[in-house]
Each structure stands twice: as C-alpha cells, then as structure tokens.
Design an enzyme around this catalytic site. Structure first.
Site, PDB file in Angstrom:
ATOM      1  N   ASP A 332      42.634 -14.982 -26.067  1.00  0.00           N
ATOM      2  CA  ASP A 332      41.293 -14.446 -26.247  1.00  0.00           C
ATOM      3  C   ASP A 332      41.317 -12.940 -25.947  1.00  0.00           C
ATOM      4  O   ASP A 332      41.940 -12.511 -24.986  1.00  0.00           O
ATOM      5  CB  ASP A 332      40.361 -15.181 -25.274  1.00  0.00           C
ATOM      6  CG  ASP A 332      38.905 -14.855 -25.529  1.00  0.00           C
ATOM      7  OD1 ASP A 332      38.440 -15.070 -26.665  1.00  0.00           O
ATOM      8  OD2 ASP A 332      38.231 -14.368 -24.597  1.00  0.00           O
ATOM      9  N   GLU A 361      43.394 -12.412 -30.634  1.00  0.00           N
ATOM     10  CA  GLU A 361      42.426 -11.487 -31.207  1.00  0.00           C
ATOM     11  C   GLU A 361      42.897 -10.053 -30.939  1.00  0.00           C
ATOM     12  O   GLU A 361      43.020  -9.655 -29.789  1.00  0.00           O
ATOM     13  CB  GLU A 361      41.049 -11.685 -30.557  1.00  0.00           C
ATOM     14  CG  GLU A 361      40.432 -13.045 -30.816  1.00  0.00           C
ATOM     15  CD  GLU A 361      39.072 -13.191 -30.106  1.00  0.00           C
ATOM     16  OE1 GLU A 361      38.083 -13.482 -30.785  1.00  0.00           O
ATOM     17  OE2 GLU A 361      39.012 -13.002 -28.874  1.00  0.00           O
TER      18      GLU A 361
END
Ligand code: CA
Length: 653
Positions: A332, A361
């Site tokens: 994340d 990400e």
C-alpha cells in the site's frame, strides 16, 4: 514525549541491532524475550492469562544487553500466555506496549500472545505449498476483502462462518445453483487472490464481533498478527492463526496463491502507536520542526530508510512467507518506501522463493519530506525493475479519469485514449514500433512490472463509473463496454488484476446518512472504506443475473492462459511477436505472432460494426463478443461487432 534522536544515521550506527531473535523465542524449557528499545531507562515484561482484563500474573525486570536490546529469559512454559512490555523513560514516563515482534495477539491486539505456531498447523499443512508462478505475467490477480466475500446471505456460506476466514474457503457453496465463494474462484480461473489487509487493524472492535462493523483494514496496529474479527473467536489467540492457515491451505489446494496487502507506510495511531511508544520518533518520518510528516494522508508516514524500520519490514514479510506460506505482497502506498529498502526486500524474498510476487502503488497519499528520487514512485520504476506497479495509465485510458466521474475512456467512446491503450497493450514497456506514440507512458522496465487494471477497491467500480459517465447509453451498451474493458485488461501484456465481483458487474450502492441527500452521481460509493455491508458486500445473486458477463471474463482468462503470446516476458519478445495493424482511428488491431501461432485481436469501441483485415492465411474466431469460439473458416476481411473485442486465430497459413 521528547525526541532524543538528533542524527538518525548516527543513531543507527550506534544502536541498530542485526540479530534475528527479536520477540519471543521458545527453546525447550527456556523462553527468551528480546525487545529493541535503546532509548528507555528500564524495561519490564508483563505476563497475563488473558488478552485483556485484570489478570496479570507476573512482571519481570529485563536487562539491557547490547545495541539497545532488553532481554529476559523464563524457565517455565509460557505458551498460551499474553504479554506486554513496560518501558520507562526519563521524567517517570512509562509506556505499556505490545511487542512489535509479537507473532500473535489477544482480542483487539492490546497484548501479545505466545503461540505455539507449529502446533496450529491444520492437517495436511506440510503438503501445502506456494503455487508455481514462473513469471509475474503468468499471474491473474483477484482482489478480495474477506468480509465482502461471504457476508451476504446469497453467499451460500453457513451462517456461522459468513464474513470470516472460515467462510472464505467453505467448499460447495452455491446461490441457486451458481458457484459462490472459493468454488467461484476455481470456476473463474484466477491464479492468485490478493486479500485486502488481514493483519491486525485498529478500528473494528473485536469484542463486538457480529455487530456489523466494517473496515477495509488500512488502519494497521500489529503487523505480524492476524485481524481478530475475521476469526470465529477473537478472544483466543490461537483461533485466528489456525483458521487463517486453513484458508491458505485450501486456496493452495485449489491451485490459487495468496497475496497479502501490507500497509507498512503508516500506522493508525501516531504517538500511541507501538512503534512510537517503543522507540520514540524513530520509526516515523519527522520534519525539521520535529513534527510527524503526513505522506500517507493518514496522519503520519513510516521511515523505511531507518535501519530498524527497514529490518522490521523485512522480518515481518519473511515471517508471513515462512510461517504462512504466502505467495506475494501488495504494498500500500509503496511510493513512501525508499527504493533501497524495496530492492533489499526483493533480494531477501528471492532467497526464499523468487516466484513470490511483489508489487504496489507507485504513489503516496500526501507529500513526503524524503527525496522523491529515492522513493518507489512509478516514475522511478527502472530503479526497482522487479517490483510491479499499478498501471493507472491503462486504468484511466480504458474508462476515463478516476478522479473525474464524468470523464470517458476508450471503451466509452473517447478517441483520445487510443494511444494510451496501445501503450497499455504493450504493458507500458519499451517497445520499438510505437515510438512517437504516448512515449511518456513508457515506464515499465519489463512487461511484468505493469499491473493492469481498471477497477480496484479504491474509487468507483467499473460498472458504476460507466453508469455515471455514460448514463445516456443503454444498459446493453454499457455491458458491451464492460466486456471490452475486461478484454483489454486480461489480454494485454503485463499482469492482469481484477476486483472481486468485477466479473459480474459489481456495484457499490451508497448508503446515505441522515444529513445526506442522493443525486444522480453520488448514488454509488467510490470510497467505501468504512461503509456498511449493504455497500460493500458481494451479492452473489448478481453473478446469476449477469452470468453472460462472468462467462466472458472466464473465457478471457482461459484464453490468456492458453498461449504464451499473451504473457511475454521481455521487451525483446514484444518487438519480435507483437505488431499493430493500421486500421485508422476507429479500431485498434494487433497481431500476436510466433512460429507456432498467430492471433489477430481487434478492439472496436465504436457503436457500429467495423471491418478489419486478417493477416494471410485461414483463421477462425477464437473469441467472439459472447466469449465463445466460432468454428467457421474466415480469411481476408472480417467483421467486428459494435463495442466489442474479437480474437481470431490462424488455422493454416
Ligand atoms: Ca483488530
């Protein structure tokens, strides 16, 4: 709390600990506890019989041994006990903390738990192994939230297991004859499940399990412990471990790998976090005024460049891999982690199994003070070429900008998206024949670095985005757009990624609070992180209602798996085996060619049928707009129905 650290590099040099024995080590009759807490003046171990409540049985003084490590050993059996550390600082400040290295915890993660992990292996665990995945491009990833998966009455899962680890793998679940749950995963043909966070998170009260609380889980509390609300008994530290191992084992039996979504980039609590209370101002990034920086947008960000934070990430990931046989990790807000740390993690996981997937990400949720050229941003992709990145370029090219609800993309009639789609077809990797076409979108080091998607847990589902952005079009048109989007995601080079339920038109209806009013565009929830089940849960009756869409996704997945031409490893292979045909701007047509096979793929976003030219030879339609083959010889000019993908395969030259 005072910040005792003025120079982090110097602090690391003087205090970093390199041993592999932090936390609890049980060695026959002896149990050893080690905690790295160089700034405290005294440390104590507290033992309890429960995960909460007034049941402390013992407090033992620890002694400082080396590099800021505090140590104590006990000469009696402590399996099944709960524990914390009390750390004392100057000015009589004391903190009772959960061991950062606790491998298990009690209810709500407020105490560590001393589990005999090996004794919690389900029967058959020894035979459970990570799935074979020679290259990330062989993976087809399916993002699932444990609760969403089986909390609806339509899941067919026994009521006592709904929304939990146990329900995730209950065999033979059906809704009116249609496979649900794990049987659905097998039927669809995906290779990996990516679980939204299952490590202990903060905001669901595990003591009120069953009261309908909801969270995605991006509010991390204990990084090596499992979330209790997904277990049948959060009060017993053993139960969640046994049930999660069963989940992993059953998925492995089905040939499906398990990827964990890991949220190292921030902690839910800041000054109250175990990180900060164990070593104040060490694990987070701090600005020149001594304030916590907020690169995550969640109130703080961690400092992976500090040696003991880096070590913590490595140790935690290795623990998940070795103890739970995890097949991969999704990071994340990976843009907050420094590149050096990510590459070291890759090297360390390679030593265990190079097929373990790593991607994340390539952006942040706010502004970080760390130098941008040293962070794992997408634009630095070449510096960490073996770690995948979410391809927001193909996402937005397919359906229009995520951040502008009314924006349209290739499938919804936006011709400006063509060049970005072509880049997406080539995994946004270097590819010689497209020079001069959206060159700025050529960022992937290899095809394996591009995680191609058009729907994830964040933002609106594809179906809801289409419902808003092309609300003037018929439902039939939008269904065709959805299928065309799926064809682009699944047949393009790179690694396809699908959200749970996307394959049967998942929708997230917004539940309005008392002061909110509905209008045309807010009836769907694009940020449902703590929305109720009514918004988030999978309604398996929608699979039955939209079986044509499901069958189409399934057919695309089968096609992708059937030929290596859909899964090329390198840019050199792309150069050799992928050719775009010139059909003007209306239709994108490309050929996949090897000495054994030849495919022509045509993507027609126009609202009318189009004619394209096949290469030399006799072909048949391998995949029509219903996802079916048509066994009829065709050659020369062929028709591609409106808003659809057609795949033709050569029979003979
Ligand atoms: Ca929790």
């Amino acid at each position: 709390m005072k910040n005792y650290i003025s120079d982090y590099e110097k602090f690391d040099k003087e205090n970093a600990y390199y041993g592999n024995d932090l936390g609890v080590t049980v060695d026959g009759e002896i149990t050893r506890f080690k905690v790295w807490a160089p700034l405290c003046t005294a440390a104590y171990l507290n033992l309890y019989t429960g995960g909460d409540g007034d049941n402390r049985v013992e407090t033992v003084c620890m002694r400082k041994i080396e590099s800021g490590v505090w140590y104590v050993e006990l000469f009696h059996d402590v399996y099944g006990m709960y524990y914390t550390y009390t750390l004392e600082y100057e000015y009589n400040e004391t903190h009772e903390v959960v061991d950062l290295y606790a491998k298990a915890c009690g209810v709500n993660g407020n105490r560590g738990y001393i589990a005999n992990l090996a004794a919690l292996n389900p029967e058959g665990w020894e035979d459970s192994a990570r799935v074979v995945c020679k290259s990330p491009v062989d993976a087809i990833i399916y993002e699932c939230h444990v609760r969403d998966f089986s909390i609806s009455g339509t899941s067919g899962v026994h009521w006592s297991k709904m929304g939990r680890f146990e329900g995730f793998v209950e065999p033979n679940s059906r809704y009116e004859g249609v496979a649900t749950g794990i049987d659905h995963l097998k039927e669809l043909g995906i290779t990996h499940v990516q679980l939204m966070p299952v490590a202990d998170y903060a905001t669901v009260d595990e003591k009120k399990n069953g009261s309908g609380q909801y969270n995605w889980g991006y509010d991390p509390k204990n990084y090596m412990c499992l979330e209790g609300s997904y277990s049948s008994n959060p009060e017993d530290g053993d139960v969640r471990i046994r049930e999660f191992k069963t989940l992993v084992m059953e998925l492995h039996k089905a040939g499906i790998g398990v990827i964990l979504d890991v949220v190292f980039n921030h902690t839910y609590y800041t000054t109250e976090s175990n990180f900060h209370m164990t070593v104040p101002y060490y694990y987070h990034r701090i600005d020149e005024h001594g304030m916590f920086t907020n690169g995550s947008g969640c109130g703080n960000e961690t400092a992976s460049e500090h040696l003991m934070m880096r070590k913590y990430m490595i140790d935690a990931l290795k623990f998940w891999v070795t103890e739970y046989k995890i097949d991969g990790f999704r990071f994340d807000l990976m843009g907050l982690h420094d590149i050096e740390t990510m590459n070291i993690i890759r090297d360390e996981l390679d030593k265990i199994d190079p097929s373990i997937l790593m991607y994340g990400e390539g952006w942040t949720g706010g502004e970080s003070p760390y130098p941008t050229d040293k962070l794992s941003f997408k634009w630095n992709s070449y510096s960490f070429g073996r770690i995948g990145l979410f391809n927001d370029n193909i996402r937005d090219a397919i359906k229009g900008s995520t951040f502008n609800l009314h924006d349209t993309g290739f499938v919804s009639g936006n011709r400006h998206a063509n060049s970005a789609i072509k880049r997406g077809i080539t995994a946004n990797a270097r590819y010689k024949s497209l020079q001069g076409t959206a060159d700025d979108l050529c960022w992937a080091f290899t095809p394996a670095q591009a995680i191609n998607y058009c729907e994830a847990h964040d933002n609106h589902t594809l179906w809801d985005k289409l419902s808003i952005s092309v609300s003037d079009r018929s439902e039939e048109d939008r269904r065709r757009m959805d299928k065309l989007a799926a064809a682009i995601v699944i047949l393009s080079q790179g690694v396809p990624f699908i959200q749970l339920g996307q394959d049967f038109l998942r929708t997230k209806p917004k539940v309005f609070k008392a002061h909110e009013t509905a209008n045309e565009t807010n009836i769907y929830d694009g940020n449902s992180w703590n929305a109720p089940d009514e918004t988030n849960m999978i309604r398996w009756d929608e699979k039955k209602k939209n079986l044509d869409v499901f069958s189409y996704y399934k057919a695309l997945i089968a096609l992708r798996k059937s030929s290596p031409l859909f899964r090329m490893r390198t840019s050199e292979e792309l150069d050799e085996h992928l050719f775009f045909h010139d059909n003007g701007d209306d239709v994108i047509t490309y050929e996949l060619y090897s000495k054994d096979e030849c495919y022509l793929i045509a993507l027609n976003p126009q609202n009318e049928k189009k004619t394209v030219n096949l290469p030399n030879g006799v072909f048949y339609c391998r995949l029509n707009d219903e996802g079916k083959p048509v066994y009829k010889n065709v050659y020369g000019n062929v028709t591609v129905p409106r808003i659809s993908c057609a795949v033709f395969k050569r029979i003979k030259e």
